[in-house]
Design an enzyme around this catalytic site. Sequence first.
Site, short mmCIF file in Angstrom:
data_model
loop_
_atom_site.label_atom_id
_atom_site.label_comp_id
_atom_site.label_asym_id
_atom_site.label_seq_id
_atom_site.Cartn_x
_atom_site.Cartn_y
_atom_site.Cartn_z
N ASN A 156 39.95 48.61 1.90
CA ASN A 156 39.18 48.30 3.11
C ASN A 156 39.84 47.28 4.03
O ASN A 156 39.59 47.29 5.23
CB ASN A 156 37.78 47.80 2.72
CG ASN A 156 36.91 48.92 2.17
OD1 ASN A 156 36.49 49.80 2.91
ND2 ASN A 156 36.67 48.91 0.87
N PHE A 162 36.15 30.79 10.47
CA PHE A 162 35.66 29.97 9.38
C PHE A 162 34.24 30.48 9.05
O PHE A 162 34.05 31.69 9.03
CB PHE A 162 35.79 28.49 9.74
CG PHE A 162 37.23 28.01 9.54
CD1 PHE A 162 37.55 27.08 8.57
CD2 PHE A 162 38.28 28.56 10.28
CE1 PHE A 162 38.87 26.69 8.34
CE2 PHE A 162 39.60 28.18 10.06
CZ PHE A 162 39.89 27.23 9.09
N ILE A 207 22.63 26.01 -5.41
CA ILE A 207 23.91 25.56 -4.84
C ILE A 207 24.99 25.73 -5.91
O ILE A 207 24.86 25.22 -7.02
CB ILE A 207 23.85 24.09 -4.38
CG1 ILE A 207 22.83 23.94 -3.25
CG2 ILE A 207 25.22 23.61 -3.93
CD1 ILE A 207 22.66 22.52 -2.75
N ALA A 253 36.14 45.49 7.65
CA ALA A 253 36.72 44.87 6.45
C ALA A 253 35.67 44.76 5.36
O ALA A 253 34.47 44.87 5.61
CB ALA A 253 37.24 43.46 6.79
N TYR A 256 39.90 38.59 -1.51
CA TYR A 256 39.60 38.80 -0.09
C TYR A 256 40.69 38.19 0.79
O TYR A 256 41.26 38.87 1.65
CB TYR A 256 38.23 38.18 0.22
CG TYR A 256 37.90 38.07 1.69
CD1 TYR A 256 37.87 39.19 2.49
CD2 TYR A 256 37.60 36.82 2.25
CE1 TYR A 256 37.56 39.08 3.84
CE2 TYR A 256 37.28 36.72 3.59
CZ TYR A 256 37.27 37.84 4.38
OH TYR A 256 36.96 37.73 5.72
N TYR A 265 28.01 42.73 10.65
CA TYR A 265 27.36 41.55 11.25
C TYR A 265 28.02 41.14 12.57
O TYR A 265 27.38 41.13 13.63
CB TYR A 265 27.39 40.41 10.23
CG TYR A 265 27.01 39.04 10.74
CD1 TYR A 265 25.97 38.86 11.64
CD2 TYR A 265 27.70 37.91 10.28
CE1 TYR A 265 25.62 37.59 12.08
CE2 TYR A 265 27.36 36.64 10.70
CZ TYR A 265 26.32 36.48 11.61
OH TYR A 265 25.98 35.23 12.05
N ILE A 266 29.33 40.83 12.53
CA ILE A 266 30.00 40.37 13.75
C ILE A 266 30.07 41.51 14.77
O ILE A 266 29.81 41.31 15.95
CB ILE A 266 31.41 39.82 13.44
CG1 ILE A 266 31.31 38.59 12.54
CG2 ILE A 266 32.14 39.46 14.73
CD1 ILE A 266 32.64 38.03 12.06
N SER A 288 34.28 41.92 3.49
CA SER A 288 34.39 40.50 3.81
C SER A 288 33.77 39.54 2.81
O SER A 288 33.88 38.34 2.95
CB SER A 288 33.76 40.24 5.19
OG SER A 288 32.40 40.59 5.17
#
Length: 331
Positions: A92, A165, A202, A76, A140, A14-15, A78
């Site tokens: 990883n 974050f 939630i 990673a 993690y 993603y990042i 994550s």
Amino acid sequence: MSKKNILVTGCSGYIGSCLLNFFNPNQNIYGLDKKKPSNWVKIKKKNFYQCNLLNKKKLSKILNKINPDLIVHLAAKSTVNEKIKNIDYLKNNFIATKNLISTMNSLNINKIIYSSTAAVYKKKNKLISENDPLFPINKYGKTKLRAERVILNNKNIKSIILRFFNVSSAIKKPLIGELHEPETHLIPIAVSRAMNGKKILINGNDYNTKDGTCIRDYIHIKDICRAIDKSINYLFQNKSSSTIFNIGNGKGLSNKEIIHQLQEVIQKKLIFEYTKRRKGDSAFLVCNINKVKSKLKWRPLYSNIKNILKDDVYWNTYLIRKRIFRKLNDK
């Protein structure tokens, strides 16, 4: 700054994929990942290398060929999920980083930016600063902290550790965003369920917070990319020692508030219900960003929650149009 060779590990994640699309195309950017990037990731084929960081021999050959001036280490595991075996996180996050640092040493590559996490900190109901106690409560966070120490204990390597974050949302031009398999983060799950007219779940409403739900610090992916870009310039331009920065919005929102904000963005009433707590979740994770504002001259520009949600809705609309459906893990 003159042209440098920059390698991004985890470039298919993603990042990483957002970062590749964010970079100026005139820079010498290389990507490395154990899986091929998605079609919407902008990287020249000759600049992408498929390699698992656990394969030290192959990694050494690639780094020797590229000869990067700096490595942005994003690769990673994550997901915060205590059902995942500890060995997966260990390999990883810790062993992979150890291999990378060892290979960098052998090839005299001496600059790294490491994406770490808020999960390394001890529980606290106030804003978290970089010098606050470290005490990760999930697998993690524990393996990411071990990886941090491998980097910081190596005196031959100059590093910036970025403790992210809650990274969220999408970049609209060129369009790219969050697409995990499965999705475990609240915002992509809530957006997907809301747009499909489904109930949103939630995890927990008995935390010691204002409305009983977890409070988190949400940061737009575009602000994350800006922070990495500024960190690259900082490492090249400053002779100071390695450092650590919190990267967040500096403001907390509860899970329940996210649902209400999303309701306003998509302008329809959402159905949600509370389920049991997720193991490994903290009640409150919000950061103090004074250090990064002072040293990097960075502050969040795109991380207003409505902006985060609107951009994720825009991305999710594109995915639906392309008949790509997020796999949700919220049960």
